[in-house]
Design a protein around this motif. Structure first.
Motif, PDB file in Angstrom:
ATOM      1  N   ALA A   1       0.829  -1.200   0.000  1.00  0.00           N
ATOM      2  CA  ALA A   1       0.000   0.000   0.000  1.00  0.00           C
ATOM      3  C   ALA A   1       0.868   1.258   0.000  1.00  0.00           C
ATOM      4  N   LEU A   2       1.958   1.234   0.758  1.00  0.00           N
ATOM      5  CA  LEU A   2       2.861   2.389   0.777  1.00  0.00           C
ATOM      6  C   LEU A   2       3.502   2.621  -0.588  1.00  0.00           C
ATOM      7  N   PHE A   3       3.881   1.537  -1.261  1.00  0.00           N
ATOM      8  CA  PHE A   3       4.421   1.684  -2.617  1.00  0.00           C
ATOM      9  C   PHE A   3       3.357   2.217  -3.574  1.00  0.00           C
ATOM     10  N   GLY A   4       2.139   1.756  -3.426  1.00  0.00           N
ATOM     11  CA  GLY A   4       1.057   2.251  -4.274  1.00  0.00           C
ATOM     12  C   GLY A   4       0.797   3.732  -4.059  1.00  0.00           C
TER      13      GLY A   4
ATOM     14  N   THR B   1       7.803   7.785  -7.395  1.00  0.00           N
ATOM     15  CA  THR B   1       8.588   6.688  -7.952  1.00  0.00           C
ATOM     16  C   THR B   1       8.866   6.973  -9.423  1.00  0.00           C
ATOM     17  N   VAL B   2       9.935   6.403  -9.939  1.00  0.00           N
ATOM     18  CA  VAL B   2      10.343   6.641 -11.326  1.00  0.00           C
ATOM     19  C   VAL B   2      10.705   5.306 -11.958  1.00  0.00           C
ATOM     20  N   ASP B   3      10.250   5.104 -13.174  1.00  0.00           N
ATOM     21  CA  ASP B   3      10.655   3.930 -13.936  1.00  0.00           C
ATOM     22  C   ASP B   3      11.880   4.325 -14.744  1.00  0.00           C
ATOM     23  N   SER B   4      13.011   3.764 -14.398  1.00  0.00           N
ATOM     24  CA  SER B   4      14.258   4.168 -15.050  1.00  0.00           C
ATOM     25  C   SER B   4      14.480   3.478 -16.385  1.00  0.00           C
TER      26      SER B   4
END
Length: 51
Positions: free
Chosen positions: A17-20, A28-31
């Motif tokens: 849930a925290l990541f969501g 958050t970033v998709d590298s």
């Protein structure tokens, strides 16, 4: 035993849930930028030059 398993499951759900929430907030970033994972600079592919 059942209490510790339930607590472990609840902590795992809290972790997800925290990541969501972080993802929804844009923290958050998709590298990755493609299947080959080559880096880009300002949207343009970085090309290494052969020696």
């Amino acid at each position: 035993m059942k209490v510790s398993a339930a607590m472990e499951f609840l902590l795992f759900l809290l972790f997800l849930a925290l990541f969501g929430l972080a993802s929804a907030a844009g923290l958050t970033v998709d590298s990755r930028d493609s299947a080959d994972w080559k880096p880009t600079r300002e949207g343009r592919r970085w090309r290494s030059r052969a020696c």
